[in-house]
Design a protein around this motif. Structure first.
Motif, mmCIF file in Angstrom:
data_model
loop_
_atom_site.group_PDB
_atom_site.id
_atom_site.type_symbol
_atom_site.label_atom_id
_atom_site.label_comp_id
_atom_site.label_asym_id
_atom_site.label_seq_id
_atom_site.Cartn_x
_atom_site.Cartn_y
_atom_site.Cartn_z
ATOM 1 N N HIS A 105 0.807 -1.213 0.000
ATOM 2 C CA HIS A 105 0.000 0.000 0.000
ATOM 3 C C HIS A 105 0.848 1.275 0.000
ATOM 4 O O HIS A 105 0.290 2.379 0.005
ATOM 5 C CB HIS A 105 -0.929 -0.003 1.227
ATOM 6 C CG HIS A 105 -1.853 -1.179 1.282
ATOM 7 N ND1 HIS A 105 -3.043 -1.233 0.582
ATOM 8 C CD2 HIS A 105 -1.741 -2.373 1.926
ATOM 9 C CE1 HIS A 105 -3.636 -2.392 0.798
ATOM 10 N NE2 HIS A 105 -2.872 -3.105 1.616
ATOM 11 N N LEU A 106 2.165 1.128 0.027
ATOM 12 C CA LEU A 106 3.043 2.295 0.082
ATOM 13 C C LEU A 106 3.545 2.659 -1.317
ATOM 14 O O LEU A 106 3.924 1.774 -2.090
ATOM 15 C CB LEU A 106 4.244 2.019 0.990
ATOM 16 C CG LEU A 106 3.933 1.687 2.454
ATOM 17 C CD1 LEU A 106 5.226 1.382 3.208
ATOM 18 C CD2 LEU A 106 3.185 2.840 3.114
ATOM 19 N N PRO A 107 3.579 3.936 -1.653
ATOM 20 C CA PRO A 107 4.173 4.359 -2.922
ATOM 21 C C PRO A 107 5.663 4.032 -2.944
ATOM 22 O O PRO A 107 6.285 3.809 -1.894
ATOM 23 C CB PRO A 107 3.943 5.879 -2.939
ATOM 24 C CG PRO A 107 2.848 6.117 -1.946
ATOM 25 C CD PRO A 107 3.004 5.068 -0.903
ATOM 26 N N ALA A 108 6.242 4.005 -4.126
ATOM 27 C CA ALA A 108 7.672 3.717 -4.254
ATOM 28 C C ALA A 108 8.493 4.709 -3.444
ATOM 29 O O ALA A 108 8.236 5.914 -3.474
ATOM 30 C CB ALA A 108 8.072 3.773 -5.723
ATOM 31 N N ALA A 110 8.493 5.404 -0.438
ATOM 32 C CA ALA A 110 7.802 6.045 0.687
ATOM 33 C C ALA A 110 7.899 5.169 1.921
ATOM 34 O O ALA A 110 7.972 3.943 1.836
ATOM 35 C CB ALA A 110 6.344 6.305 0.334
ATOM 36 N N GLY A 111 7.900 5.788 3.082
ATOM 37 C CA GLY A 111 7.904 5.062 4.340
ATOM 38 C C GLY A 111 6.511 5.004 4.932
ATOM 39 O O GLY A 111 5.613 5.744 4.500
ATOM 40 N N PRO A 112 6.293 4.132 5.892
ATOM 41 C CA PRO A 112 4.969 4.024 6.514
ATOM 42 C C PRO A 112 4.626 5.279 7.308
ATOM 43 O O PRO A 112 5.498 5.928 7.887
ATOM 44 C CB PRO A 112 5.111 2.797 7.421
ATOM 45 C CG PRO A 112 6.577 2.681 7.683
ATOM 46 C CD PRO A 112 7.252 3.168 6.451
ATOM 47 N N GLY A 113 3.350 5.623 7.321
ATOM 48 C CA GLY A 113 2.878 6.796 8.039
ATOM 49 C C GLY A 113 2.039 6.431 9.242
ATOM 50 O O GLY A 113 1.964 5.266 9.655
ATOM 51 N N LYS A 114 1.372 7.418 9.794
ATOM 52 C CA LYS A 114 0.575 7.219 11.001
ATOM 53 C C LYS A 114 -0.557 6.224 10.761
ATOM 54 O O LYS A 114 -0.863 5.385 11.614
ATOM 55 C CB LYS A 114 0.013 8.559 11.471
ATOM 56 C CG LYS A 114 -0.754 8.466 12.783
ATOM 57 C CD LYS A 114 -1.218 9.833 13.260
ATOM 58 C CE LYS A 114 -1.997 9.712 14.569
ATOM 59 N NZ LYS A 114 -2.469 11.045 15.049
ATOM 60 N N SER A 115 -1.192 6.323 9.592
ATOM 61 C CA SER A 115 -2.311 5.411 9.308
ATOM 62 C C SER A 115 -1.836 3.962 9.233
ATOM 63 O O SER A 115 -2.563 3.035 9.634
ATOM 64 C CB SER A 115 -2.992 5.804 7.992
ATOM 65 O OG SER A 115 -2.093 5.689 6.901
ATOM 66 N N ASP A 116 -0.601 3.759 8.733
ATOM 67 C CA ASP A 116 -0.054 2.398 8.671
ATOM 68 C C ASP A 116 0.195 1.861 10.080
ATOM 69 O O ASP A 116 -0.073 0.690 10.367
ATOM 70 C CB ASP A 116 1.243 2.387 7.861
ATOM 71 C CG ASP A 116 1.032 2.807 6.421
ATOM 72 O OD1 ASP A 116 0.259 2.138 5.714
ATOM 73 O OD2 ASP A 116 1.633 3.815 6.009
ATOM 74 N N SER A 117 0.707 2.731 10.955
ATOM 75 C CA SER A 117 0.938 2.322 12.344
ATOM 76 C C SER A 117 -0.374 1.963 13.031
ATOM 77 O O SER A 117 -0.449 1.005 13.813
ATOM 78 C CB SER A 117 1.651 3.440 13.109
ATOM 79 O OG SER A 117 2.918 3.710 12.548
ATOM 80 N N THR A 118 -1.421 2.725 12.721
ATOM 81 C CA THR A 118 -2.739 2.438 13.287
ATOM 82 C C THR A 118 -3.255 1.085 12.804
ATOM 83 O O THR A 118 -3.819 0.297 13.581
ATOM 84 C CB THR A 118 -3.730 3.541 12.905
ATOM 85 O OG1 THR A 118 -3.263 4.800 13.400
ATOM 86 C CG2 THR A 118 -5.115 3.254 13.479
ATOM 87 N N THR A 119 -3.054 0.800 11.523
ATOM 88 C CA THR A 119 -3.485 -0.472 10.947
ATOM 89 C C THR A 119 -2.728 -1.635 11.577
ATOM 90 O O THR A 119 -3.311 -2.685 11.873
ATOM 91 C CB THR A 119 -3.265 -0.472 9.424
ATOM 92 O OG1 THR A 119 -4.023 0.589 8.839
ATOM 93 C CG2 THR A 119 -3.695 -1.796 8.809
#
Length: 268
Positions: A105-108, A110-119
């Motif tokens: 789900h991450l663009p090339a 790119a690092g994980p963001g807050k929404s990824d941490s929530t997931t």
């Protein structure tokens, strides 16, 4: 249907068929448990479902599209896979391992963001291992690692979860815990395909069971209709009873083994 398999067949050398004529469908919230003896083609079928191996015949459609036409990222957004065994070399924490499930789900670059941490946190809680988030995977048990791998798959937010013998290396208690988790994930709307060597597992994760023998499905349907002494005997080559166990509230598969006397005091 989120997955449609039609007349699928595969051969490694073009001469000997590993499986052929396999057809089935999977819908949201449905669980298909594939049983069968060693060498019958279950793991190869899974690799084809993931498009890791190309079919020799037939087709696989994922959400109405030919899976062969989809990119690896497109497939990973819809299908999550938990392998039969997994060796982790680096001392990632459990949380870091589960975070890897967000990769599709991450663009090339790119690092994980807050929404990824929530997931990821939600996946850990769903599987029941939030307390292990900071533990290195090298310091947890085999059962906990299997739960972490399932949590990583859940973090992908897939429509389909495929598990290859998810309980093969687990003790009796952890086998049941993992099966109950799989059943819960299916009830929450994820389509599940799992393989197993244990027919009883189909009575724990209850929906559809297929028995695979010689590269074909010899029976498909509800466990009460498919797991008969005749079908199990044909698949495994042994006599099996399938009685209803009142204490367990379900049927169970019991091999008919005649114990021979082994000496004084032996109780048959």
């Amino acid at each position: 249907m989120i997955l449609q398999v039609s007349d699928a067949g595969f051969s490694y050398d073009g001469r000997r068929s590993i499986f052929e004529g396999i057809s089935f469908s999977l819908d949201t919230g449905e669980c298909l448990c594939i049983l069968g003896p060693n060498g019958t083609g279950k793991s190869t079928l899974i690799k084809c479902l993931l498009n890791l191996l190309p079919l020799g015949q037939g087709c696989i459609q994922l959400a109405g599209e030919e899976i062969a036409d989809l990119s690896r990222t497109e497939i990973a957004k819809k299908i999550a896979y938990v392998p039969q065994s997994h060796q982790i070399v680096f001392p990632f924490t459990v949380g870091e391992l589960v975070l890897m499930g967000r990769t599709p789900h991450l663009p090339a670059f790119a690092g994980p963001g807050k929404s990824d941490s929530t997931t990821v946190q939600a996946a850990l809680e769903t599987v029941g291992i939030a307390h292990l988030a900071e533990r290195p995977v090298s310091d947890i048990s085999g059962g906990e690692l299997q739960l972490a791998l399932i949590a990583r798959a859940v973090a992908q937010q897939p429509e389909i979860l495929i598990l290859d013998e998810p309980t093969s290396h687990l003790d009796f208690g952890n086998q049941i815990r993992v099966l109950q988790l799989i059943d819960r994930l299916a009830r929450n709307g994820i389509g599940v395909i799992m393989t197993s060597h244990f027919p009883d597992h189909s009575f724990v994760v209850r929906q559809t069971v297929a028995i695979m023998k010689g590269g074909n499905f010899i029976a498909v349907g509800p466990p009460e209709e498919v797991l008969t002494p005749q079908n199990l005997g044909e698949a495994y080559g042994i006599d099996v009873a399938v009685p209803y166990v009142t204490e367990a509230g379900r049927q169970a598969c019991v091999p008919k083994i005649i114990l021979k006397e082994k000496g004084p005091g032996f109780i048959p």
